[in-house]
Enzyme design. Structure first.
Site, short mmCIF file in Angstrom:
data_model
loop_
_atom_site.label_atom_id
_atom_site.label_comp_id
_atom_site.label_asym_id
_atom_site.label_seq_id
_atom_site.Cartn_x
_atom_site.Cartn_y
_atom_site.Cartn_z
N GLY A 14 0.87 -19.64 4.69
CA GLY A 14 2.15 -18.93 4.85
C GLY A 14 2.64 -19.01 6.28
N ALA B 81 9.89 -2.08 10.36
CA ALA B 81 9.64 -0.70 10.77
C ALA B 81 10.94 0.06 11.03
N GLY C 18 -2.11 11.64 -1.25
CA GLY C 18 -1.16 12.49 -1.96
C GLY C 18 -0.83 11.92 -3.32
N VAL D 29 6.51 -14.72 9.23
CA VAL D 29 6.47 -14.00 10.50
C VAL D 29 5.03 -13.79 10.99
N HIS E 38 24.92 -10.20 36.77
CA HIS E 38 24.54 -11.56 37.17
C HIS E 38 23.42 -11.50 38.19
N ASP F 101 8.97 0.35 3.39
CA ASP F 101 8.55 -0.87 2.70
C ASP F 101 8.43 -0.70 1.19
N VAL G 74 1.04 -14.31 3.13
CA VAL G 74 2.00 -14.80 2.14
C VAL G 74 2.93 -13.68 1.66
N GLY G 75 3.23 -12.76 2.58
CA GLY G 75 4.13 -11.66 2.25
C GLY G 75 3.39 -10.37 1.95
N ARG G 76 4.15 -9.31 1.74
CA ARG G 76 3.55 -8.01 1.46
C ARG G 76 4.15 -7.44 0.18
P1 FAD Z 1 3.49 1.77 6.29
O1 FAD Z 1 3.57 1.55 7.74
O2 FAD Z 1 2.79 0.78 5.46
O3 FAD Z 1 2.84 3.20 6.09
C1 FAD Z 1 2.55 3.72 4.84
C2 FAD Z 1 1.52 4.80 5.02
O4 FAD Z 1 1.40 5.52 3.80
C3 FAD Z 1 0.13 4.29 5.36
O5 FAD Z 1 -0.34 4.94 6.50
C4 FAD Z 1 -0.70 4.65 4.13
O6 FAD Z 1 -2.05 4.99 4.46
C5 FAD Z 1 0.04 5.86 3.62
N1 FAD Z 1 -0.16 6.11 2.20
C6 FAD Z 1 0.04 5.26 1.17
N2 FAD Z 1 -0.18 5.88 -0.01
C7 FAD Z 1 -0.54 7.15 0.29
C8 FAD Z 1 -0.89 8.27 -0.49
N3 FAD Z 1 -0.88 8.23 -1.81
N4 FAD Z 1 -1.24 9.40 0.15
C9 FAD Z 1 -1.24 9.48 1.51
N5 FAD Z 1 -0.90 8.44 2.30
C10 FAD Z 1 -0.55 7.30 1.69
N6 FAD Z 1 7.93 -4.63 11.52
C11 FAD Z 1 8.79 -4.62 12.54
O7 FAD Z 1 9.89 -4.06 12.40
N7 FAD Z 1 8.50 -5.20 13.74
C12 FAD Z 1 7.32 -5.83 13.95
O8 FAD Z 1 7.07 -6.35 15.04
C13 FAD Z 1 6.38 -5.87 12.89
N8 FAD Z 1 5.20 -6.48 13.06
C14 FAD Z 1 4.30 -6.48 12.03
C15 FAD Z 1 3.11 -7.15 12.23
C16 FAD Z 1 2.17 -7.18 11.21
C17 FAD Z 1 0.87 -7.89 11.43
C18 FAD Z 1 2.45 -6.53 9.99
C19 FAD Z 1 1.43 -6.50 8.88
C20 FAD Z 1 3.65 -5.87 9.79
C21 FAD Z 1 4.59 -5.85 10.81
N9 FAD Z 1 5.83 -5.24 10.65
C22 FAD Z 1 6.73 -5.25 11.67
C23 FAD Z 1 6.20 -4.56 9.39
C24 FAD Z 1 5.98 -3.06 9.54
O9 FAD Z 1 4.64 -2.82 9.87
C25 FAD Z 1 6.36 -2.35 8.26
O10 FAD Z 1 7.69 -2.68 7.91
C26 FAD Z 1 6.26 -0.85 8.43
O11 FAD Z 1 4.97 -0.47 8.78
C27 FAD Z 1 6.68 -0.13 7.15
O12 FAD Z 1 6.62 1.23 7.37
P2 FAD Z 1 6.38 2.27 6.19
O13 FAD Z 1 6.36 3.60 6.83
O14 FAD Z 1 7.31 2.01 5.08
O15 FAD Z 1 4.93 1.92 5.62
P1 NAI Z 2 6.73 -13.57 5.20
O1 NAI Z 2 7.52 -13.29 4.00
O2 NAI Z 2 7.38 -13.52 6.53
O3 NAI Z 2 6.08 -15.02 5.08
C1 NAI Z 2 5.27 -15.40 4.02
C2 NAI Z 2 5.32 -16.91 3.90
O4 NAI Z 2 4.32 -17.31 3.01
C3 NAI Z 2 6.65 -17.41 3.35
O5 NAI Z 2 7.15 -18.42 4.20
C4 NAI Z 2 6.29 -17.92 1.97
O6 NAI Z 2 7.08 -19.01 1.57
C5 NAI Z 2 4.84 -18.33 2.17
N1 NAI Z 2 4.05 -18.37 0.95
C6 NAI Z 2 4.06 -17.49 -0.08
N2 NAI Z 2 3.16 -17.85 -1.02
C7 NAI Z 2 2.55 -18.97 -0.56
C8 NAI Z 2 1.52 -19.81 -1.08
N3 NAI Z 2 0.94 -19.56 -2.26
N4 NAI Z 2 1.17 -20.88 -0.36
C9 NAI Z 2 1.73 -21.14 0.84
N5 NAI Z 2 2.72 -20.38 1.37
C10 NAI Z 2 3.12 -19.31 0.68
O7 NAI Z 2 5.46 -12.61 5.11
P2 NAI Z 2 4.31 -12.30 6.14
O8 NAI Z 2 4.30 -13.26 7.26
O9 NAI Z 2 3.09 -12.14 5.32
O10 NAI Z 2 4.73 -10.90 6.71
C11 NAI Z 2 4.97 -9.82 5.80
C12 NAI Z 2 6.14 -9.01 6.24
O11 NAI Z 2 5.76 -8.19 7.34
C13 NAI Z 2 7.32 -9.81 6.76
O12 NAI Z 2 8.13 -10.26 5.71
C14 NAI Z 2 8.03 -8.81 7.60
O13 NAI Z 2 8.82 -8.01 6.78
C15 NAI Z 2 6.89 -7.99 8.18
N6 NAI Z 2 6.57 -8.47 9.54
C16 NAI Z 2 7.52 -8.34 10.49
C17 NAI Z 2 7.30 -8.79 11.77
C18 NAI Z 2 8.38 -8.65 12.77
O14 NAI Z 2 9.36 -7.97 12.49
N7 NAI Z 2 8.26 -9.26 13.95
C19 NAI Z 2 6.02 -9.37 12.16
C20 NAI Z 2 5.09 -9.47 11.07
C21 NAI Z 2 5.37 -9.02 9.81
#
Ligand code: FAD
Ligand code: NAI
Length: 476
Positions: free
Chosen positions: A190, A331, A122, A193, A455, A323, A281-283
């Site tokens: 990193g 999420a 989109g 999480v 309990h 995000d 290293v983050g998103r």
């Molecule tokens: P997204 O889930 O990123 O969805 C965005 C969507 O938009 C995608 O499907 C993409 O294809 C679509 N899109 C983008 N641009 C366009 C466009 N121009 N046209 C059409 N479609 C488009 N969070 C938790 O709360 N609990 C967890 O346990 C957890 N575990 C995680 C584990 C991992 C490995 C990762 C990477 C993330 C995890 N997260 C977790 C974070 C969570 O996945 C995100 O916070 C969440 O997905 C964000 O939702 P969103 O809808 O903002 O974006």
């Molecule tokens: P994060 O922010 O949790 O961790 C990234 C880590 O990388 C930080 O500790 C940071 O200091 C480190 N870092 C950054 N640059 C670096 C470098 N150059 N060298 C070494 N270390 C470095 O991000 P992560 O693990 O990538 O996850 C992304 C996001 O996805 C999370 O912040 C969270 O919002 C979401 N997520 C949530 C989960 C949950 O809710 N259970 C599970 C997984 C992801």
């Protein structure tokens, strides 16, 4: 004539698909544009969370924990098992099936609620009394009209210039959820999480895992006492090799391994060779391909779409959630925003309480919290009382062989209102829900202390921690 909708949501991750369903429930003609395709080329809903995030990671966490239990934890119960093996393809297939069920479930929910799924990318074309958008699909480009637009385009993994992701040797979350073999030596850049959750998965299945973290303190966002406990359990207890305060140098990809140069906190140079490297290293927020600039949608210097507390952007009738906007990348935070925005569009009073969003890390033991940490309260000069109760004194925790960890409640010293709750221990992800309810209702620690808890249950530790705020825990 082009299709016209009251609401068009761009992106179907948890923020977008929930916004679309809520809008449709409220009687608004709603479409959701999604471009995601599975590795097999099938269009899929659900975004990062369902396809390559929350859901598949939790499936693998559970499988790997089961393996660890049978290998190391059953003995104490008098159960021995010989010849235990795991089959990685089966584990991965189970994960993929769960993902398929969940993403297919959203397609079903869209049908049930009358949300139109427009497959493709989109992008904004122009504004006016209605917004014009294009959907670029496999078979061509369609122009549609929208009264309101909700941008929910999510985030993508942050990359390092020296570590190009190929999802074979150098992996982001997507590759790290689909290794075809257990690496002998796994490097993770990193220790956040993803690093800790996925590092734990592959460690349990046999990898030596080294996490290289830039920041000199562990789990900065967590309450310090929780971070200290987690450090002890994950390093000494579980054998994760976590190096803090490192500076990553050259990363060199070979034919079947990756070499990482880094200096440790003391400035000593190291070189490590890994079979696989995860970069976590983050998103970063994702606005690529939206043509945001063509309509003047404001994006801040870090790439987030600028919004107010109600997720309104600078453009009329354009909202952004999940995000791609400020706040934790979680999420459930995106889902709350999606509901809020749909309700506002429908003329209702949507609202998100950003002070009561729980955090969970699905390590073993789990870590969960809501509200303020002790260090935040101290920095803000807030006077508080602390109640802490260890799971080691909880009968259910002992029965479950989960004596590690504790619950800590921080309450206002004057009013007793709960300001933060921190849990490290078994079932922390479920236990935290009580704390979230309490905080949403403005409860005091005494309120929790006066509630009857079953309990034996892990939740009794919550009551005991609440009693401990007033120094009158009954069982510890
Ligand atoms: P997204 O889930 O990123 O969805 C965005 C969507 O938009 C995608 O499907 C993409 O294809 C679509 N899109 C983008 N641009 C366009 C466009 N121009 N046209 C059409 N479609 C488009 N969070 C938790 O709360 N609990 C967890 O346990 C957890 N575990 C995680 C584990 C991992 C490995 C990762 C990477 C993330 C995890 N997260 C977790 C974070 C969570 O996945 C995100 O916070 C969440 O997905 C964000 O939702 P969103 O809808 O903002 O974006
Ligand atoms: P994060 O922010 O949790 O961790 C990234 C880590 O990388 C930080 O500790 C940071 O200091 C480190 N870092 C950054 N640059 C670096 C470098 N150059 N060298 C070494 N270390 C470095 O991000 P992560 O693990 O990538 O996850 C992304 C996001 O996805 C999370 O912040 C969270 O919002 C979401 N997520 C949530 C989960 C949950 O809710 N259970 C599970 C997984 C992801």
């Amino acid at each position: 004539m082009s299709q016209s909708f009251d609401v068009v949501v761009i992106g179907s991750g948890p923020a977008g698909y929930i916004a679309a369903i809520r809008a449709a429930q409220l009687g608004l003609r709603t479409a959701c544009i999604e471009k995601w395709k599975t590795p097999a080329g099938q269009p899929a809903l659900g975004g990062t969370c369902l396809n390559v995030g929350c859901i598949p990671s939790k499936a693998l966490l559970e499988s790997s924990e089961n393996y660890e239990r049978v290998m190391h934890k059953f003995k104490v119960h008098g159960i021995t098992a010989t010849g235990v093996k795991f089959d990685l393809p089966t584990m991965l297939k189970r994960k993929d099936q769960i993902v398929g069920k969940m993403t297919g479930g959203i397609a079903g929910l869209f049908k049930k609620n009358g949300v139109t799924w427009l497959q493709g990318q989109g992008r904004f074309v122009s504004g006016g009394t209605t917004w014009k958008l294009e959907v670029i699909g496999d078979t061509g480009t369609e122009t549609i009209e929208a009264g309101n637009v909700i941008v929910a385009t999510g985030s993508t993994p942050r990359t390092l210039p020296d570590a190009p992701v190929d999802n074979r040797l150098i992996c982001d979350n997507e590759g790290a959820l689909a290794f075809d073999a257990i690496p002998k030596n796994l490097g993770v850049i990193g220790a956040g999480v993803i690093g800790l959750e996925l590092g734990s998965v592959w460690r349990r299945l046999g990898a030596n895992v080294t996490l290289l973290e830039a920041v000199p303190t562990f789990l900065n966002a967590a309450d310090t006492s929780i971070a200290q406990e987690a450090w002890k359990l994950f390093t000494k207890g579980q054998g994760l090799d976590i190096q803090l305060g490192v500076k990553i140098g050259k990363i060199k990809k070979g034919r079947s391994s990756v070499t990482v140069d880094y200096t440790d906190a003391a400035g000593v140079a190291h070189q490590s060779e890994f079979d696989r490297l995860i970069v976590s290293v983050g998103r970063v927020p994702n606005t690529q391909g939206l043509a945001a600039e063509s309509v003047g949608l404001k994006i801040d210097e870090r790439g987030f779409i600028e919004v107010d507390k109600n997720c309104r952007t600078n453009l009329p009738r354009v909202f952004a959630v999940g995000d791609v906007v400020r706040g934790p990348m979680l999420a459930h935070k995106g889902e709350e925003e999606g509901v809020m925005v749909a309700e506002i569009i429908a003329g209702q009073h949507g609202h998100v309480n950003y002070d009561a969003i729980p955090w969970v890390m699905y390590t073993a033991p789990e870590i969960a919290w809501v509200g303020q940490t002790e260090q935040q309260l101290k920095a803000d000069g807030v006077e508080f009382r602390t109640g802490r109760f260890p799971f080691a004194y909880n009968g259910r925790a002992l029965g479950r062989d989960e004596p590690e960890g504790f619950i800590k409640i921080l309450a206002d010293a004057r009013t007793d209102r709960i300001l933060g709750v921190h849990v490290i221990g078994g079932q922390a992800s479920e236990l935290i829900a009580e704390a979230v309810v309490a905080m949403e209702f403005g409860a005091s620690a005494e309120d929790i202390a006066r509630i009857c808890h079953a309990h034996p249950s892990m939740s009794e530790a919550m009551r005991e921690a609440a009693l401990a705020v007033d120094k009158r825990a009954l069982n510890g």
